[in-house]
Design a protein around this motif. Structure first.
Motif, short mmCIF file in Angstrom:
data_model
loop_
_atom_site.label_atom_id
_atom_site.label_comp_id
_atom_site.label_asym_id
_atom_site.label_seq_id
_atom_site.Cartn_x
_atom_site.Cartn_y
_atom_site.Cartn_z
N VAL A 399 -60.86 -37.23 15.00
CA VAL A 399 -61.04 -37.04 16.56
C VAL A 399 -59.67 -36.32 16.92
CG1 VAL A 399 -60.44 -38.42 18.67
CG2 VAL A 399 -62.15 -39.19 17.06
N VAL A 400 -58.55 -36.44 16.14
CA VAL A 400 -57.46 -35.79 16.51
C VAL A 400 -57.72 -34.10 16.41
CG1 VAL A 400 -54.94 -35.19 15.86
CG2 VAL A 400 -55.78 -37.59 16.26
N LYS A 401 -58.35 -33.98 15.26
CA LYS A 401 -58.65 -32.34 14.89
C LYS A 401 -59.46 -31.81 16.05
CE LYS A 401 -60.38 -29.60 11.25
NZ LYS A 401 -61.05 -29.61 9.90
N GLN A 402 -60.31 -32.71 16.61
CA GLN A 402 -61.32 -32.05 17.64
C GLN A 402 -60.63 -31.76 18.88
OE1 GLN A 402 -64.41 -34.95 18.60
NE2 GLN A 402 -65.24 -33.61 20.07
N VAL A 403 -59.87 -32.98 19.28
CA VAL A 403 -59.46 -32.82 20.73
C VAL A 403 -58.19 -32.04 21.00
CG1 VAL A 403 -60.64 -35.01 21.37
CG2 VAL A 403 -58.46 -35.16 20.76
N TRP A 404 -57.19 -32.15 19.77
CA TRP A 404 -55.74 -31.64 19.52
C TRP A 404 -55.60 -30.91 18.43
CZ3 TRP A 404 -52.58 -33.84 23.76
CH2 TRP A 404 -51.26 -33.07 23.77
N PRO A 405 -56.50 -29.82 18.25
CA PRO A 405 -56.21 -29.06 17.01
C PRO A 405 -54.89 -28.29 16.66
CG PRO A 405 -57.60 -27.73 18.69
CD PRO A 405 -57.12 -29.04 19.39
N ALA A 406 -54.85 -28.22 15.31
CA ALA A 406 -53.20 -27.61 15.13
C ALA A 406 -53.47 -26.25 15.49
CB ALA A 406 -53.15 -27.77 13.39
N VAL A 407 -52.06 -25.79 15.72
CA VAL A 407 -51.85 -24.20 16.07
C VAL A 407 -50.79 -23.60 15.33
CG1 VAL A 407 -50.74 -22.75 18.04
CG2 VAL A 407 -52.34 -24.88 18.78
N ASP A 408 -51.39 -22.33 14.90
CA ASP A 408 -50.53 -21.54 14.02
C ASP A 408 -49.85 -20.57 15.17
OD1 ASP A 408 -49.68 -19.01 12.43
OD2 ASP A 408 -50.48 -20.39 10.95
N PRO A 409 -48.48 -20.62 15.34
CA PRO A 409 -47.89 -19.81 16.27
C PRO A 409 -48.28 -18.29 15.87
CG PRO A 409 -46.26 -21.40 15.47
CD PRO A 409 -47.55 -21.64 14.33
N ALA A 410 -48.28 -17.58 14.71
CA ALA A 410 -48.34 -16.46 14.45
C ALA A 410 -49.76 -16.03 14.80
CB ALA A 410 -48.06 -15.88 13.01
N LYS A 411 -50.83 -16.70 14.33
CA LYS A 411 -52.20 -16.55 14.72
C LYS A 411 -52.62 -16.60 16.05
CE LYS A 411 -54.07 -18.20 10.22
NZ LYS A 411 -55.00 -19.50 9.58
N LEU A 412 -51.98 -17.50 16.85
CA LEU A 412 -51.96 -17.54 18.25
C LEU A 412 -51.75 -16.26 18.89
CD1 LEU A 412 -52.41 -19.66 20.72
CD2 LEU A 412 -50.07 -19.52 20.89
N VAL A 413 -50.30 -15.95 18.60
CA VAL A 413 -49.82 -14.54 19.37
C VAL A 413 -50.80 -13.40 18.88
CG1 VAL A 413 -47.80 -13.01 19.59
CG2 VAL A 413 -47.39 -15.51 19.44
N LEU A 414 -51.39 -13.42 17.52
CA LEU A 414 -52.00 -12.40 17.34
C LEU A 414 -53.47 -12.31 18.03
CD1 LEU A 414 -53.09 -11.05 13.70
CD2 LEU A 414 -54.80 -12.00 15.02
N ARG A 415 -53.94 -13.55 18.29
CA ARG A 415 -55.06 -13.51 19.09
C ARG A 415 -54.78 -13.04 20.48
NH1 ARG A 415 -58.88 -18.51 20.76
NH2 ARG A 415 -60.36 -17.49 21.96
N LEU A 416 -53.74 -13.62 21.10
CA LEU A 416 -53.29 -12.92 22.38
C LEU A 416 -52.99 -11.35 22.54
CD1 LEU A 416 -52.56 -15.01 24.97
CD2 LEU A 416 -50.24 -14.51 24.35
#
Length: 720
Positions: A399-416
């Motif tokens: 449930v936690v993985k579904q509603v509050w997934p982990a965030v990788d900072p570098a991957k997030l900025v790359l996508r942004l």
């Protein structure tokens, strides 16, 4: 006894001390103090800790502390153990004051404490309270000091002393010749400490308390960098235990600057202070910096609005409502938590504005607690171990993985930066379409490690990482050349002292980045220290008065709100403006080489400062002329005293003599005229004793105006 406010100077002597010769007695005390320091170091080296520590961890910590102690007790041959003396007492005829520990005593003031075998002080640390009057006492406020004595040294030998009788009403107050000589002493090698020449207004900043953040606006040559480093040394002295535990860091503009200042703190006995740049501060192994941004892209990426864009992007992955209810099996029973209740728990955590990672770690415990409530209502008596087991169970993790997934900072900025739709979604109302296009990568990378990250990108990743997990805070951070930082860089530094304090150093007139700050109030807001006080230093000790007056002609164009700096230097300095013959392409280079040869005839270091675009041509010209040279940050020597300095690396450095090549080229290298004039202002103010400006192209208007009317003693070979 020497005459009032007298300077006594004799050549070094090797004869036995004469009881009637004050200088001989002082030399004898210096020799005895050096012997005592050697004994202190020998005692530290002889410590046996083999059976003291309870385990290997404690032993390592203890051994590290002893090594630092031994290093701090080094006797530097060219750094005198003491540079002054204070004689305390009550003035004759004055009302008797309450006796204290200093009455009728004298103290030698030096870079570190030295005591004899019985523990009696032979030299008192300049940071000790009893030493403060050496810097602040005056005729109007003698602070119980009868006599202040300054010492002069030549090659490590004590050669002179100068007395000032502060409590004598018949002695006129006048400038110190030894103080002036120390200020004007040639600079060779890296930056040195200023403990012998700290002025009252500088001392007030150095000794400011640890709890508050201090911002120092300082014109060139006012000693702001030295003040910041000496403040570190003072805070470590006054709050040793706390800062040893929490850490101290100096953040400089570039590696050349850090190499230049790296010997100051060790000379003061502080050997464990970290030094880095902002790029080093935010460096991550998964974000290798290999790219550069256009000025437009860097300007947008450095804007504080990017923090809000990142915040939206980090939290965008949260889905408050799970697809179905949670069912946890414990033994023979099944416990059900409906989707709406999990949604309430998620929204509660979102409303609490916790960091993303901390909230994600808290959610399993919140869900497990909801299960335990149902177990208790059913008559069971679960304990904390049961709650932990439920929180770690596979259904809860899913449930936690579904509603509050982990965030990788570098991957997030790359996508942004590579997904236009994702950026547009989270930058809506914050960045316009042109700004979004400016920061998007033209060719999206295949992955994090293949991306050509820029320095500004690394700062964005650091911001994202802090949104996920809190960045550890240090006890104190010194930020030098702070005027050049972007809002996002300020935030990165501020995270490192969120529970500590900072010393911010800079000069708004020397801001040379497109995002340079225009006000300290805005900078301190981004740093997270809006209540910090701003101190202004305008009295220069390094730049000769004629040179600073010439450079200050640029202030109305680059920083109209700042007052021009003044100089306490008695010598006006050697100052020339020469126009090269432009008959051939090589003639300007030959004129510059000739100016360097003239500078090398004088004592001290020489910096040839030029536009970055001119470095290649000047490298060839110096090589052809057979003049060896160094790069910024390299230590000068008797054999090589000339350094070729790109204008972009000149900030924070100083040289006895500066040859400034082609001012118009320095201005033209920058993206706009104002930034170019600021870069030129920096280059003009690196000189300690002399400045020679060489140009073939017309000078900027502010510098050309009035040259024909300047005194011939100040300007020779000038050209309008």
């Amino acid at each position: 006894m020497p005459s009032r406010r007298s300077l006594v100077s004799v050549p070094p002597a090797s004869a036995a001390p004469d009881d009637n010769d004050p200088l001989a007695r002082e030399r004898a005390h210096l020799a005895a103090s050096r012997a005592a320091l050697r004994a202190m170091r020998a005692d530290a080296e002889a410590l046996d800790i083999r059976d003291v520590a309870a385990n290997w961890v404690n032993a390592e910590v203890l051994a590290s502390g002893i090594e630092a102690r031994i290093a701090s007790l080094a006797d530097l041959a060219d750094a005198p153990l003491f540079f002054g003396r204070l004689d305390y007492g009550h003035p004759v005829g004055a009302p008797e004051a309450e006796e204290d520990d200093t009455t009728g005593r004298l103290f030698y003031i030096g870079r570190r404490h030295v005591h004899d075998a019985d523990g009696n002080p032979m030299v008192v640390d300049w940071r000790a309270p009893v030493s403060q009057p050496f810097y602040r006492a005056s005729k109007k406020d003698p602070q119980d000091v009868l006599l202040r004595r300054r010492f002069g040294y030549t090659g490590g030998q004590l050669t002179a002393y100068e007395d000032e009788h502060l409590s004598d009403p018949h002695e006129a107050e006048r400038a110190s010749a030894l103080l002036q000589a120390e200020i004007e002493r040639p600079r060779v090698g890296p930056m040195r400490d200023i403990v012998a020449t700290i002025q009252p207004e500088q001392d007030a900043i150095v000794r400011a308390g640890l709890e508050g953040t201090v911002c120092v606006q300082g014109a060139p040559g006012t000693g702001k960098t030295a003040v910041g480093l000496h403040r570190v040394a003072y805070l470590l002295y006054a709050h040793r235990e706390r800062l040893t535990r929490t850490g101290v860091l100096v953040v400089g503009p570039n590696d050349s600057f850090l190499r230049y200042i790296q010997q100051v703190l060790p000379a003061l006995g502080e050997v464990e202070v970290g030094q880095t740049t902002v790029e080093g501060l935010v460096a991550r192994p998964d974000v290798p910096v290999r790219g550069t941004d256009s000025p437009r892209a860097a300007l947008v990426k450095g804007d504080a609005r990017m923090a809000r864009v990142l915040r939206r992007a980090v939290r965008a992955g949260v889905r408050p409502l799970p697809d179905e209810p949670l069912v946890v099996v414990r033994g023979s029973r099944r416990w059900r938590v409906p989707a709406w209740e999990i949604e309430e728990l998620v929204r509660e955590l979102l409303d609490r504005d916790m960091r993303y990672g901390a909230a994600r770690e808290a959610l399993p415990q919140r869900i497990a607690h909801a299960v335990l409530v149902r177990m208790e209502q059913a008559g069971e008596a679960p304990d904390d171990r049961v709650q932990d087991a439920v929180a770690r169970s596979a259904p809860v993790k899913a449930v936690v993985k579904q509603v509050w997934p982990a965030v990788d900072p570098a991957k997030l900025v790359l996508r942004l930066l590579s997904d236009p739709a994702f950026l547009a979604e989270h930058a809506e109302g914050l960045l316009d379409e042109d700004e979004q296009r400016a920061i998007l990568w033209e060719k999206p990378p295949r992955g994090v490690r293949s991306a050509k990250w820029s320095p500004a990108d690394a700062v964005l990743v650091d911001e994202a990482a802090d949104l996920v997990q809190r960045t550890p805070s240090l006890g104190h951070v010194v930020l030098d050349e702070a005027q050049d930082l972007s809002a996002m860089q300020y935030r990165a530094v501020g995270r490192r002292c969120s529970t500590g304090s900072a010393t911010v150093l800079g000069d708004l007139a020397q801001g040379t980045t497109p995002w340079a700050t225009e006000s300290w109030a805005a900078a301190l807001e981004h740093l997270g220290k809006p209540q910090a006080g701003v101190e202004e230093l305008t009295e220069g000790f390094r730049v000769p008065r004629e040179v600073i007056a010439y450079a200050s002609r640029l202030l109305p164009s680059i920083a109209p709100g700042l007052a021009p700096a003044t100089s306490v230097r008695e010598s006006p300095g050697d100052f020339t403006v020469r126009q090269a013959d432009g008959a051939s392409d090589q003639e300007p280079d030959r004129t510059v080489v000739a100016a360097c040869r003239r500078a090398l005839e004088r004592e001290g270091s020489i910096g040839l400062i030029a536009a970055d675009s001119r470095i290649g041509a000047l490298t060839a010209a110096l090589g052809e002329a057979g003049l060896p040279f160094l790069t910024p940050g390299d230590e000068t020597s008797a054999e090589v005293r000339l350094t070729l300095v790109p204008a972009t690396l000149a900030k924070g450095l100083e040289y006895d003599h500066v040859v400034l090549d082609e001012p118009a080229a320095i201005v033209a290298d920058e993206p706009d005229e104002r930034t170019g004039l600021r870069r030129l202002y920096v280059a003009l103010t690196r000189a300690v004793s002399g400045l020679a400006v060489v140009h073939a192209r017309p000078l900027p208007a502010a510098l050309a105006t009035g040259l024909e009317a300047a005194p011939s003693t100040a300007l020779t070979g000038q050209s309008a």
